[in-house]
Each structure stands twice: as structure tokens, then as C-alpha cells.
Design a protein around this motif. Structure first.
Motif, mmCIF file in Angstrom:
data_model
loop_
_atom_site.group_PDB
_atom_site.id
_atom_site.type_symbol
_atom_site.label_atom_id
_atom_site.label_comp_id
_atom_site.label_asym_id
_atom_site.label_seq_id
_atom_site.Cartn_x
_atom_site.Cartn_y
_atom_site.Cartn_z
ATOM 1 N N LYS A 1 0.862 -1.143 -0.251
ATOM 2 C CA LYS A 1 -0.336 -0.199 -0.361
ATOM 3 C C LYS A 1 0.768 1.263 -0.027
ATOM 4 O O LYS A 1 1.748 1.028 0.598
ATOM 5 N N VAL A 2 0.832 1.791 -0.830
ATOM 6 C CA VAL A 2 1.492 3.201 -0.793
ATOM 7 C C VAL A 2 0.681 4.614 -0.850
ATOM 8 O O VAL A 2 -0.171 4.706 -1.175
ATOM 9 N N ASN A 3 1.041 5.825 -0.543
ATOM 10 C CA ASN A 3 0.125 7.250 -0.170
ATOM 11 C C ASN A 3 0.487 7.608 -0.667
ATOM 12 O O ASN A 3 1.462 7.951 -0.487
ATOM 13 N N ILE A 4 -0.682 7.640 -2.178
ATOM 14 C CA ILE A 4 0.791 9.065 -3.247
ATOM 15 C C ILE A 4 -0.291 10.608 -2.858
ATOM 16 O O ILE A 4 0.369 11.096 -4.042
ATOM 17 N N SER A 5 -1.422 11.101 -1.917
ATOM 18 C CA SER A 5 -1.813 11.600 -1.527
ATOM 19 C C SER A 5 -0.924 12.880 -2.329
ATOM 20 O O SER A 5 -1.265 13.920 -2.462
ATOM 21 N N ALA A 6 0.972 12.761 -1.182
ATOM 22 C CA ALA A 6 1.013 14.403 -1.510
ATOM 23 C C ALA A 6 2.206 14.031 -2.459
ATOM 24 O O ALA A 6 2.581 15.626 -2.905
ATOM 25 N N THR A 7 1.879 13.240 -3.607
ATOM 26 C CA THR A 7 2.263 13.891 -4.753
ATOM 27 C C THR A 7 1.222 14.036 -6.065
ATOM 28 O O THR A 7 0.448 15.353 -7.224
ATOM 29 N N ALA A 8 -0.080 13.264 -5.811
ATOM 30 C CA ALA A 8 -1.020 13.154 -6.431
ATOM 31 C C ALA A 8 -2.462 13.561 -6.155
ATOM 32 O O ALA A 8 -3.211 13.897 -7.029
ATOM 33 N N GLY A 9 -2.715 13.870 -4.490
ATOM 34 C CA GLY A 9 -3.995 14.519 -4.064
ATOM 35 C C GLY A 9 -4.160 16.130 -5.326
ATOM 36 O O GLY A 9 -3.334 16.417 -5.851
ATOM 37 N N ASN A 10 -5.428 16.086 -5.472
ATOM 38 C CA ASN A 10 -5.952 17.364 -5.962
ATOM 39 C C ASN A 10 -5.995 17.688 -7.822
ATOM 40 O O ASN A 10 -5.385 18.769 -8.055
ATOM 41 N N GLN A 11 -4.898 15.963 -7.938
ATOM 42 C CA GLN A 11 -4.404 16.733 -9.452
ATOM 43 C C GLN A 11 -5.081 16.365 -10.436
ATOM 44 O O GLN A 11 -6.601 15.424 -10.302
ATOM 45 N N ALA A 12 -5.606 16.934 -11.590
ATOM 46 C CA ALA A 12 -6.212 16.621 -12.636
ATOM 47 C C ALA A 12 -6.525 15.094 -13.280
ATOM 48 O O ALA A 12 -6.990 14.283 -13.422
ATOM 49 N N ALA A 13 -4.819 15.110 -13.247
ATOM 50 C CA ALA A 13 -5.422 13.476 -13.952
ATOM 51 C C ALA A 13 -2.808 13.670 -13.356
ATOM 52 O O ALA A 13 -2.497 14.040 -12.868
ATOM 53 N N VAL A 14 -3.785 11.964 -13.410
ATOM 54 C CA VAL A 14 -2.074 11.198 -12.212
ATOM 55 C C VAL A 14 -2.055 9.717 -13.115
ATOM 56 O O VAL A 14 -2.882 9.389 -13.454
ATOM 57 N N LEU A 15 -0.561 10.312 -13.200
ATOM 58 C CA LEU A 15 -0.439 8.877 -14.388
ATOM 59 C C LEU A 15 0.900 8.140 -13.402
ATOM 60 O O LEU A 15 1.507 8.151 -12.737
ATOM 61 N N VAL A 16 0.427 6.601 -13.770
ATOM 62 C CA VAL A 16 0.988 5.719 -12.511
ATOM 63 C C VAL A 16 1.479 4.540 -13.518
ATOM 64 O O VAL A 16 0.995 4.368 -14.894
ATOM 65 N N ARG A 17 3.505 4.386 -13.465
ATOM 66 C CA ARG A 17 3.641 3.498 -14.058
ATOM 67 C C ARG A 17 4.430 2.470 -13.332
ATOM 68 O O ARG A 17 4.844 2.779 -12.036
ATOM 69 N N PHE A 18 4.392 1.472 -13.704
ATOM 70 C CA PHE A 18 4.950 0.355 -13.271
ATOM 71 C C PHE A 18 6.309 -0.172 -14.031
ATOM 72 O O PHE A 18 6.872 -0.038 -15.194
ATOM 73 N N GLN A 19 7.829 -0.239 -13.594
ATOM 74 C CA GLN A 19 9.236 -0.713 -13.688
ATOM 75 C C GLN A 19 9.903 -1.183 -13.638
ATOM 76 O O GLN A 19 9.926 -1.751 -12.244
ATOM 77 N N PHE A 20 10.371 -1.941 -14.561
ATOM 78 C CA PHE A 20 10.932 -3.070 -13.584
ATOM 79 C C PHE A 20 11.940 -3.325 -12.486
ATOM 80 O O PHE A 20 13.037 -2.019 -13.976
ATOM 81 N N TYR A 21 12.331 -3.548 -11.687
ATOM 82 C CA TYR A 21 13.576 -3.163 -11.577
ATOM 83 C C TYR A 21 15.172 -4.240 -11.208
ATOM 84 O O TYR A 21 14.931 -5.727 -10.917
ATOM 85 N N SER A 22 16.121 -3.950 -11.941
ATOM 86 C CA SER A 22 17.282 -5.015 -12.211
ATOM 87 C C SER A 22 18.590 -4.202 -12.236
ATOM 88 O O SER A 22 18.656 -4.363 -13.289
ATOM 89 N N PRO A 23 18.435 -3.502 -11.141
ATOM 90 C CA PRO A 23 20.339 -3.504 -10.870
ATOM 91 C C PRO A 23 21.080 -4.529 -10.996
ATOM 92 O O PRO A 23 20.921 -6.292 -10.564
ATOM 93 N N SER A 24 22.129 -4.377 -11.107
ATOM 94 C CA SER A 24 23.183 -5.443 -11.304
ATOM 95 C C SER A 24 23.449 -5.908 -10.288
ATOM 96 O O SER A 24 23.922 -6.841 -10.345
ATOM 97 N N SER A 25 23.424 -5.304 -9.339
ATOM 98 C CA SER A 25 23.577 -5.803 -7.562
ATOM 99 C C SER A 25 22.950 -6.838 -7.121
ATOM 100 O O SER A 25 23.422 -7.754 -6.011
#
Length: 178
Positions: free
Chosen positions: A11-35
Motif C-alpha cells: 500500500k502506497v499513499n501517493i496523496s502528497a504527489t497526486a492529491g488534487n491533481q487533474a490527471a495522475v499517471l501511474v507507471r510500473f518499472q522493472f527493477y533490475s540492478p546488476s547488484s
């Protein structure tokens, strides 16, 4: 980030960034560091399922931790006590308001069962109000609970939190702790 557990509920609270915005885009990115060990970059292992974007519920009090205090010495997470060393137990719970509205008359209830019946059931004095994202501690210092000093018994301690506002069923899951 990387998660070794499977599955993992996040569960991620994105209110600080997305709250009261007209449009919000959510992106998933594959996490693959060489470590990472193994073969980083192998997209065949990346799976996301059952994504839900929802509003924060208005009424949601959460128990963060429950404590049993033995003889007022901040006992913490004990699971066993020798019969020869029984002592009075008082109770506390750290709670947080993870809902979006202030919560009023917030109380802690502790119910102890010996497997067949309730042997202790007490409610704390209420906290008048816990604001949005507020935290507080509820306490039941008296009467204390005294375990049996003559029998070996297994007790189940259930902490629950209530408030004047009504929580919906999915939010009630974090308001009870055994």
C-alpha cells in the motif's frame, strides 16, 4: 523495490504527489540492478497482479503494536511466564490514523480468553481525537490482569480499537491484533 516474499501486498499513499491533481499517471518499472544475484534483467520473472488505485478510506484506525507491561516494567512481547513469577499485566497499544478524516473517541479494548471463556475484558479511556496521519498510545493500566499462579494455562489476548466513526469491513482488519 525488490521483494523476496511472494506474494507481497503493498500500500502506497501517493496523496502528497497526486492529491488534487487533474490527471495522475501511474507507471510500473522493472527493477533490475546488476547488484541482484542471478540473472538481472530477466523480464520473465516480473509479475504484477490485482492492482487497485483507491481513495484513502475516511475512517481507518490501525494498531501498530500491542504491548503487555509486566509490573509496569515495559514487558513487551513476552509469550510465556513461569507460574512462580506471575505478576500483574497492564496493556498499551500504539495506534495510527491511516484514514483521511480525524477519528474521535478512540479506545483500546483488551479481551483475554483462557481457551474456554473470557477471563479479562477491559476498555481504555478514550482519546478525544486523532487527526489524519496522527499517532497516539492507548493504555489500560488498571485493572491489571493476573495470570494463574497454580495452573499452566494458554491465554489468547486480543487487542481491538474502536472509535465513534464507522469503519468499512476491509479497514477493520488492521484494528484487531492477537
Amino acid at each position: 523495490g525488490y521483494s523476496i516474499s511472494n506474494p507481497e501486498l503493498v500500500k502506497v499513499n501517493i496523496s502528497a504527489t497526486a492529491g488534487n491533481q487533474a490527471a495522475v499517471l501511474v507507471r510500473f518499472q522493472f527493477y533490475s540492478p546488476s547488484s541482484l544475484s542471478g540473472s538481472p534483467g530477466c523480464a520473465y520473472s516480473w509479475m504484477i497482479d490485482d492492482v487497485a488505485l483507491t481513495d484513502i478510506p475516511a475512517n481507518d484506525i490501525k494498531i501498530d503494536n500491542g504491548f503487555g507491561d509486566f509490573s509496569y516494567k515495559n514487558g513487551g512481547f513476552y509469550t510465556m511466564m513461569p507460574k512462580t513469577q506471575v505478576m500483574p499485566i497492564s496493556f498499551r497499544a500504539a495506534v495510527s490514523n491511516v484514514g483521511s478524516a480525524p477519528q474521535t473517541n478512540v479506545s483500546l479494548n483488551v479481551n483475554i480468553s483462557n481457551g474456554t471463556s473470557s477471563v479479562y475484558n477491559q476498555t481504555s479511556a478514550p482519546i478525544a481525537s486523532i487527526p489524519y496521519q496522527g499517532v497516539d498510545t492507548l493504555s489500560i493500566l488498571t485493572p491489571t490482569f493476573m495470570p494463574s499462579s497454580t495452573q499452566s494455562l494458554t491465554y489468547t489476548v486480543t487487542y481491538s480499537v474502536t472509535q465513534s466513526q464507522t469503519e468499512l469491513a476491509p479497514e477493520l482488519l488492521n484494528s484487531v491484533q492477537n
